[in-house]
Design an enzyme around this catalytic site. Structure first.
Site, short mmCIF file in Angstrom:
data_model
loop_
_atom_site.label_atom_id
_atom_site.label_comp_id
_atom_site.label_asym_id
_atom_site.label_seq_id
_atom_site.Cartn_x
_atom_site.Cartn_y
_atom_site.Cartn_z
N GLY A 239 0.75 -1.24 0.00
CA GLY A 239 0.00 0.00 0.00
C GLY A 239 0.78 1.29 0.00
CD GLU A 274 0.06 -9.22 1.50
OE1 GLU A 274 -0.82 -8.37 1.20
OE2 GLU A 274 -0.22 -10.29 2.03
N PRO A 275 4.33 -5.37 -0.94
CG PRO A 275 6.58 -4.79 -1.26
CD PRO A 275 5.70 -5.79 -0.56
N GLY A 276 3.41 -3.64 -3.91
CA GLY A 276 3.27 -3.79 -5.36
C GLY A 276 3.77 -2.53 -6.05
NE ARG A 277 -0.17 2.43 -6.08
CZ ARG A 277 -1.21 2.45 -6.91
NH1 ARG A 277 -1.13 3.07 -8.06
NH2 ARG A 277 -2.35 1.88 -6.55
NE ARG A 313 -2.67 3.59 -11.39
CZ ARG A 313 -2.42 4.83 -11.05
NH1 ARG A 313 -1.85 5.65 -11.91
NH2 ARG A 313 -2.71 5.27 -9.87
CE1 TYR A 317 -8.67 1.91 -9.27
CE2 TYR A 317 -6.59 2.16 -10.43
CZ TYR A 317 -7.51 1.37 -9.78
OH TYR A 317 -7.25 0.03 -9.64
CB CYS A 345 -15.45 3.97 -29.68
SG CYS A 345 -14.59 4.02 -31.25
C1 LIG Z 1 -3.17 -4.99 -4.24
C2 LIG Z 1 -2.67 -5.67 -3.01
C3 LIG Z 1 -1.38 -5.40 -2.54
C4 LIG Z 1 -0.44 -4.41 -3.19
O1 LIG Z 1 -0.86 -3.11 -3.07
P1 LIG Z 1 0.13 -1.90 -3.51
O2 LIG Z 1 -0.63 -0.68 -3.22
O3 LIG Z 1 0.42 -2.08 -4.94
O4 LIG Z 1 1.35 -2.02 -2.66
C5 LIG Z 1 -0.95 -6.09 -1.43
N1 LIG Z 1 -1.74 -6.99 -0.79
C6 LIG Z 1 -3.00 -7.26 -1.21
C7 LIG Z 1 -3.81 -8.26 -0.47
C8 LIG Z 1 -3.50 -6.61 -2.33
O5 LIG Z 1 -4.74 -6.88 -2.74
#
Ligand SMILES: *Cc1c(COP(=O)(O)O)cnc(C)c1O
Length: 423
Positions: A239, A274-277, A313, A317, A345
């Site tokens: 997050g 659990e980092p993504g972004r 995006r 959003y 379109c």
């Molecule tokens: C989407 C998600 C993440 C990653 O979120 P980021 O904002 O990209 O870090 C981590 N854990 C869970 C369960 C998610 O659904």
């Protein structure tokens, strides 16, 4: 921090010019930087030096096999939300014992896959899911290590659509029912309740709301231990946000790590993240070419060959992406407010409205910055456009990590019914 910048007036990814990539791959195309991916992972990992930590990268942010393999080789695990993501992670060389399976709708087949391969942890989100997992694990003669994802009733996240820690959202089990869930888990066969998990949203700019959620998780973990549960892992979710434009200044991974250490105190658990972004966001750009400049009713539409099907995006959003010309504009060139739109379109196929841009003309290239997360993974073939291509750059090397499909490949799974008689 990223590895995109101008050299001799042309935007580069590391040592490779985006013009060269556009020539080679065509447009639109995503370009990722190995150096940026590596740096983002390592900055976070190093901030936790001395602590037992598993960084389970959230695959949904960018699930390209090349990206996953890069992160896996650095030691990353994977946070997955489907059987497909689990298989991708394993295909990319991430061992099963570093894979977490999250998500509210785990199917029986997906559970079997996770149990068969021996994944590290199931993050369970409801009672019926718990019962299903226990039954399947029993049938297979396997044990399922689980954490409950608790919904801590904390608001956070850059946008209501990416906030997941409040009671109205579908995510997690109710905070006040947590003890009852763990009791039930301890009674069920083939379930090992080993952890507590939380994830409250995405694009969170300040660590403070996370503190509240994490404190709840840690106090629950301590209480469960006092009650005799063997809780050995605490999962703080993902997050943390990234800057999408000048002036946006999210709290740093260092601050994030300091707060996590404070909240954990002397609790001897493995910390999971659990980092993504945070890992992939600034590591990617989307290159697009100007197809037309259309002047109408006093507006200037810069019509690009990238659409909302390639980068959703903004449509989904209302998200902002900086858009840079790949070639630096002439000295003293004046900026003018234009609408940046795509070929789809739909009226929402607009990346920016009244955006001051340097002069652009047909054939020019632009780059959408900070497009490495939730870019390619959200792409589709809407309007029968081939899925966007992706490239990964390391130094002066550039590898196509997903080529653009041909028209024949796009329609290979479809057919007309035999009852059609051509007239
Ligand atoms: C989407 C998600 C993440 C990653 O979120 P980021 O904002 O990209 O870090 C981590 N854990 C869970 C369960 C998610 O659904």
């Amino acid at each position: 921090m990223n590895h995109f910048g101008y050299r001799n007036g042309v935007l580069h990814c590391e040592d490779v010019s985006l013009e060269a990539i556009a020539r080679e791959l065509g447009t639109p195309a995503y370009v990722y930087s190995d150096a940026t991916l590596t740096r983002h992972y390592q900055v976070l990992a190093e901030a936790f030096t001395g602590r037992d930590v598993l960084i389970a990268y959230a695959v949904k942010a960018n699930s390209n096999i090349g990206v996953l393999a890069t992160l896996g080789a650095l030691g990353a695990g994977a946070d997955t939300v489907s059987g497909g993501e689990m298989l991708r992670a394993m295909e990319a060389g991430i061992p099963a014992n570093r894979i977490v399976f999250s998500g509210v709708a785990k199917t029986e087949d997906e559970m079997r896959l996770g149990l068969e391969r021996g994944i590290y942890q199931f993050n369970v989100e409801s009672m019926p899911e718990l019962h299903r997992l226990s039954r399947i694990a029993q049938e297979m003669g396997k044990r399922a290590p689980i954490a409950f994802r608790v919904n801590p009733h904390v608001e956070a996240g850059g946008h209501a659509h990416i906030s997941t820690g409040t009671p109205e959202t579908k995510f997690g089990i109710a905070w006040h029912e947590a003890d009852a869930f763990y009791d039930e888990a301890s009674r069920l066969p083939n379930i090992d309740p080993v952890g507590v998990a939380v994830h409250i949203g995405s694009q969170i700019m300040r660590v403070e709301p996370l503190r509240e959620a994490w404190e709840k998780v840690v106090s629950l973990a301590r209480r469960l231990r006092d009650r005799g549960f063997s809780i050995s892992r605490v999962d703080f979710g993902g997050g943390l946000g990234v800057p999408y434009k000048d002036g946006e200044d999210p709290d740093s991974p260092m601050l994030y790590a300091r707060q996590a250490r404070e909240v954990l105190g002397n609790l001897d658990v493995r910390l999971m993240l659990e980092p993504g972004r945070l890992i992939t966001g600034n590591a990617g750009v989307l290159i697009s070419r100007v197809e037309y400049i259309k002047e109408r009713d006093g507006r200037t539409f810069v019509i690009l060959d990238a659409g909302m099907n390639d980068l959703m995006r903004p449509a989904l959003y209302n998200a902002h992406h900086d858009v840079l010309p790949v070639r630096t504009p002439a000295l003293g060139a004046e900026r003018r407010a234009v609408d940046l739109v795509g070929p789809i379109c739909e009226s929402t196929d607009r990346f920016a409205k009244d955006r001051p841009m340097p002069p652009l003309k047909e054939g020019d290239l632009v780059a959408f910055m900070t497009a490495g997360a939730y870019g390619a993974t959200l792409s589709s073939q809407y309007n029968s456009r081939p899925l966007v291509a992706e490239a990964l750059v390391r130094g002066d090397a550039c590898v196509v990590v997903r080529r653009r499909p041909t028209f024949e490949e796009m329609i290979a799974l479809e057919r007309a019914p035999d009852w059609i008689v051509s007239g």
